[in-house]
Design a protein around this motif. Structure first.
Motif, PDB file in Angstrom:
ATOM      1  N   PRO A 141      37.595  19.286   6.738  1.00  0.00           N
ATOM      2  CA  PRO A 141      38.633  19.490   7.745  1.00  0.00           C
ATOM      3  C   PRO A 141      39.199  20.904   7.672  1.00  0.00           C
ATOM      4  CG  PRO A 141      39.546  18.390   5.846  1.00  0.00           C
ATOM      5  CD  PRO A 141      38.075  18.554   5.560  1.00  0.00           C
ATOM      6  N   GLU A 142      40.045  21.261   8.646  1.00  0.00           N
ATOM      7  CA  GLU A 142      40.687  22.577   8.599  1.00  0.00           C
ATOM      8  C   GLU A 142      41.690  22.626   7.456  1.00  0.00           C
ATOM      9  OE1 GLU A 142      40.579  23.455  13.431  1.00  0.00           O
ATOM     10  OE2 GLU A 142      42.437  23.630  12.290  1.00  0.00           O
ATOM     11  N   ALA A 143      42.344  21.507   7.193  1.00  0.00           N
ATOM     12  CA  ALA A 143      43.320  21.435   6.114  1.00  0.00           C
ATOM     13  C   ALA A 143      43.228  20.067   5.457  1.00  0.00           C
ATOM     14  CB  ALA A 143      44.733  21.679   6.636  1.00  0.00           C
ATOM     15  N   LEU A 144      43.455  20.053   4.163  1.00  0.00           N
ATOM     16  CA  LEU A 144      43.365  18.809   3.394  1.00  0.00           C
ATOM     17  C   LEU A 144      44.453  18.814   2.339  1.00  0.00           C
ATOM     18  CD1 LEU A 144      41.755  16.195   2.737  1.00  0.00           C
ATOM     19  CD2 LEU A 144      40.338  17.586   1.215  1.00  0.00           C
ATOM     20  N   ARG A 145      45.214  17.748   2.332  1.00  0.00           N
ATOM     21  CA  ARG A 145      46.287  17.629   1.337  1.00  0.00           C
ATOM     22  C   ARG A 145      45.952  16.459   0.418  1.00  0.00           C
ATOM     23  NH1 ARG A 145      51.471  19.708   1.373  1.00  0.00           N
ATOM     24  NH2 ARG A 145      51.096  20.498   3.470  1.00  0.00           N
ATOM     25  N   LEU A 146      45.900  16.701  -0.886  1.00  0.00           N
ATOM     26  CA  LEU A 146      45.561  15.680  -1.868  1.00  0.00           C
ATOM     27  C   LEU A 146      46.659  15.559  -2.911  1.00  0.00           C
ATOM     28  CD1 LEU A 146      41.830  16.688  -2.577  1.00  0.00           C
ATOM     29  CD2 LEU A 146      42.623  14.855  -1.069  1.00  0.00           C
ATOM     30  N   GLN A 147      46.718  14.395  -3.514  1.00  0.00           N
ATOM     31  CA  GLN A 147      47.552  14.225  -4.694  1.00  0.00           C
ATOM     32  C   GLN A 147      46.734  14.626  -5.914  1.00  0.00           C
ATOM     33  OE1 GLN A 147      50.755  13.808  -2.980  1.00  0.00           O
ATOM     34  NE2 GLN A 147      50.929  13.142  -5.113  1.00  0.00           N
ATOM     35  N   GLU A 148      47.383  15.126  -6.915  1.00  0.00           N
ATOM     36  CA  GLU A 148      46.691  15.479  -8.150  1.00  0.00           C
ATOM     37  C   GLU A 148      45.883  14.287  -8.641  1.00  0.00           C
ATOM     38  OE1 GLU A 148      49.311  16.977 -11.115  1.00  0.00           O
ATOM     39  OE2 GLU A 148      47.698  17.475 -12.515  1.00  0.00           O
ATOM     40  N   GLY A 149      44.604  14.537  -8.953  1.00  0.00           N
ATOM     41  CA  GLY A 149      43.729  13.474  -9.421  1.00  0.00           C
ATOM     42  C   GLY A 149      42.970  12.742  -8.337  1.00  0.00           C
ATOM     43  N   GLU A 150      43.296  13.015  -7.073  1.00  0.00           N
ATOM     44  CA  GLU A 150      42.650  12.333  -5.941  1.00  0.00           C
ATOM     45  C   GLU A 150      41.415  13.117  -5.516  1.00  0.00           C
ATOM     46  OE1 GLU A 150      45.126  12.163  -2.511  1.00  0.00           O
ATOM     47  OE2 GLU A 150      43.673  11.027  -1.312  1.00  0.00           O
ATOM     48  N   SER A 151      40.251  12.625  -5.813  1.00  0.00           N
ATOM     49  CA  SER A 151      39.000  13.328  -5.513  1.00  0.00           C
ATOM     50  C   SER A 151      38.682  13.292  -4.021  1.00  0.00           C
ATOM     51  CB  SER A 151      37.842  12.697  -6.293  1.00  0.00           C
ATOM     52  OG  SER A 151      38.090  12.747  -7.689  1.00  0.00           O
ATOM     53  N   SER A 152      37.980  14.316  -3.539  1.00  0.00           N
ATOM     54  CA  SER A 152      37.605  14.385  -2.130  1.00  0.00           C
ATOM     55  C   SER A 152      36.479  15.390  -1.956  1.00  0.00           C
ATOM     56  CB  SER A 152      38.819  14.786  -1.285  1.00  0.00           C
ATOM     57  OG  SER A 152      38.531  14.667   0.096  1.00  0.00           O
ATOM     58  N   SER A 153      36.050  15.561  -0.701  1.00  0.00           N
ATOM     59  CA  SER A 153      34.971  16.491  -0.392  1.00  0.00           C
ATOM     60  C   SER A 153      35.310  17.324   0.822  1.00  0.00           C
ATOM     61  CB  SER A 153      33.667  15.725  -0.116  1.00  0.00           C
ATOM     62  OG  SER A 153      33.245  15.014  -1.249  1.00  0.00           O
ATOM     63  N   LEU A 154      34.846  18.565   0.802  1.00  0.00           N
ATOM     64  CA  LEU A 154      34.940  19.464   1.948  1.00  0.00           C
ATOM     65  C   LEU A 154      33.543  19.614   2.529  1.00  0.00           C
ATOM     66  CD1 LEU A 154      37.096  22.325   0.357  1.00  0.00           C
ATOM     67  CD2 LEU A 154      37.822  20.088   1.216  1.00  0.00           C
ATOM     68  N   ASN A 155      33.490  19.733   3.862  1.00  0.00           N
ATOM     69  CA  ASN A 155      32.199  19.791   4.539  1.00  0.00           C
ATOM     70  C   ASN A 155      31.956  21.162   5.155  1.00  0.00           C
ATOM     71  OD1 ASN A 155      30.749  19.398   7.476  1.00  0.00           O
ATOM     72  ND2 ASN A 155      29.780  18.207   5.858  1.00  0.00           N
ATOM     73  N   CYS A 156      30.700  21.586   5.123  1.00  0.00           N
ATOM     74  CA  CYS A 156      30.278  22.824   5.766  1.00  0.00           C
ATOM     75  C   CYS A 156      28.981  22.544   6.511  1.00  0.00           C
ATOM     76  CB  CYS A 156      30.080  23.920   4.720  1.00  0.00           C
ATOM     77  SG  CYS A 156      29.314  25.424   5.363  1.00  0.00           S
ATOM     78  N   SER A 157      29.047  22.526   7.830  1.00  0.00           N
ATOM     79  CA  SER A 157      27.854  22.336   8.655  1.00  0.00           C
ATOM     80  C   SER A 157      27.371  23.699   9.134  1.00  0.00           C
ATOM     81  CB  SER A 157      28.163  21.448   9.858  1.00  0.00           C
ATOM     82  OG  SER A 157      28.574  20.180   9.430  1.00  0.00           O
ATOM     83  N   TYR A 158      26.067  23.890   9.146  1.00  0.00           N
ATOM     84  CA  TYR A 158      25.579  25.211   9.517  1.00  0.00           C
ATOM     85  C   TYR A 158      24.366  25.129  10.439  1.00  0.00           C
ATOM     86  CZ  TYR A 158      22.042  24.437   5.880  1.00  0.00           C
ATOM     87  OH  TYR A 158      21.014  23.927   5.123  1.00  0.00           O
ATOM     88  N   THR A 159      24.238  26.174  11.238  1.00  0.00           N
ATOM     89  CA  THR A 159      23.065  26.368  12.083  1.00  0.00           C
ATOM     90  C   THR A 159      22.570  27.775  11.829  1.00  0.00           C
ATOM     91  OG1 THR A 159      23.975  24.909  13.791  1.00  0.00           O
ATOM     92  CG2 THR A 159      22.149  26.341  14.422  1.00  0.00           C
ATOM     93  N   VAL A 160      21.346  27.878  11.358  1.00  0.00           N
ATOM     94  CA  VAL A 160      20.795  29.192  11.039  1.00  0.00           C
ATOM     95  C   VAL A 160      19.301  29.147  11.276  1.00  0.00           C
ATOM     96  CG1 VAL A 160      20.475  28.638   8.587  1.00  0.00           C
ATOM     97  CG2 VAL A 160      20.790  31.013   9.289  1.00  0.00           C
ATOM     98  N   SER A 161      18.733  30.255  11.700  1.00  0.00           N
ATOM     99  CA  SER A 161      17.301  30.280  12.018  1.00  0.00           C
ATOM    100  C   SER A 161      16.465  30.027  10.774  1.00  0.00           C
ATOM    101  CB  SER A 161      16.942  31.622  12.656  1.00  0.00           C
ATOM    102  OG  SER A 161      17.385  32.681  11.834  1.00  0.00           O
ATOM    103  N   GLY A 162      16.866  30.590   9.678  1.00  0.00           N
ATOM    104  CA  GLY A 162      16.194  30.350   8.412  1.00  0.00           C
ATOM    105  C   GLY A 162      17.203  30.640   7.316  1.00  0.00           C
ATOM    106  N   LEU A 163      17.388  29.696   6.400  1.00  0.00           N
ATOM    107  CA  LEU A 163      18.446  29.848   5.407  1.00  0.00           C
ATOM    108  C   LEU A 163      17.926  30.590   4.174  1.00  0.00           C
ATOM    109  CD1 LEU A 163      21.406  29.065   4.663  1.00  0.00           C
ATOM    110  CD2 LEU A 163      20.428  27.103   3.440  1.00  0.00           C
TER     111      LEU A 163
END
Lengths: 113, 111
Positions: A8-30
């Motif tokens: 997300p653009e912003a993420l608020r967590l409590q200490e100890g609360e695990s989570s994930s950030l996402n990065c989607s990409y479009t590229v001709s060749g990585l």
């Protein structure tokens, strides 16, 4: 044109609360996918480079993974000092500048004690 | 990793003036880069600066607006010319030493 979208653009967590950030990409060749951390008023700090689908890298509470379309930054049991903006960038094969990085807009992570 | 410093760290300028930003690296590097980070926008590459050759500019950026010097392998300058409020941004230099590292940035406000 290479594109990087972070969510997300912003993420608020409590200490100890695990989570994930996402990065989607479009590229001709990585050539590589990069994760940076940026604290307010500072330049981006290098975290990881991933080169091929299936690759994973870890550093303390952070683990980055890569597929053919996206990358995840997993944060396990975060602490308040993990609060920062996390930036994702891709480097494409070929092109005018071999080292050009195309960045997403970042995810602002806030970890509350 | 390379240690990169930038001067000034911040500045407030009047429209129509120019500002030169300095980037110093603690070791010799072949390639240096200048990026711009506008409020709410992604970091965007302005140009690549190689020692001994003309800088290479990305689409949308021109030498007359952003002249760059690269006199040696540890130093580069970026000038923001004839500034307007739209140039208000953070300007960052970066270098490649196995990975790409960034300086602390110069926060520019144009009134």
């Amino acid at each position: 044109e290479d594109q990087v979208t972070q969510s997300p653009e912003a993420l608020r967590l409590q200490e100890g609360e695990s989570s994930s950030l996402n990065c989607s990409y479009t590229v001709s060749g990585l050539r590589g996918l990069f994760w940076y951390r940026q604290d307010p008023g500072k330049g981006p700090e290098f975290l990881f480079t991933l080169y091929s689908a299936g690759e994973e890298k870890e550093k303390e509470r952070l683990k980055a993974t890569l597929t053919k379309k996206e990358s995840f930054l997993h944060i396990t049991a975060p602490k308040p000092e993990d609060s920062a903006t996390y930036l994702c960038a891709v480097q494409a094969v070929g092109g005018g500048s071999n080292y050009k990085l195309t960045f997403g807009k970042g995810t602002l992570l806030t970890v509350n004690p | 990793s390379a240690v990169i410093s930038q001067k000034p760290s911040r500045d407030i300028c009047q429209r129509g003036t120019s500002l030169t930003i300095q980037c110093q690296v603690d070791s010799q590097v072949t390639m240096m880069f200048w990026y711009r980070q506008q409020p709410g926008q992604s970091l965007t590459l302005i140009a690549t600066a190689n020692q001994g050759s003309e800088a290479t500019y990305e689409s949308g950026f021109v030498i007359d607006k952003f002249p760059i010097s690269r006199p040696n392998l540890t130093f580069s300058t970026l000038t923001v010319s004839n500034m307007s409020p739209e140039d208000s941004s953070i300007y960052l230099c970066s270098v490649v030493q196995h990975e790409q590292f960034f300086g602390p940035g110069t926060r520019l406000t144009v009134l």
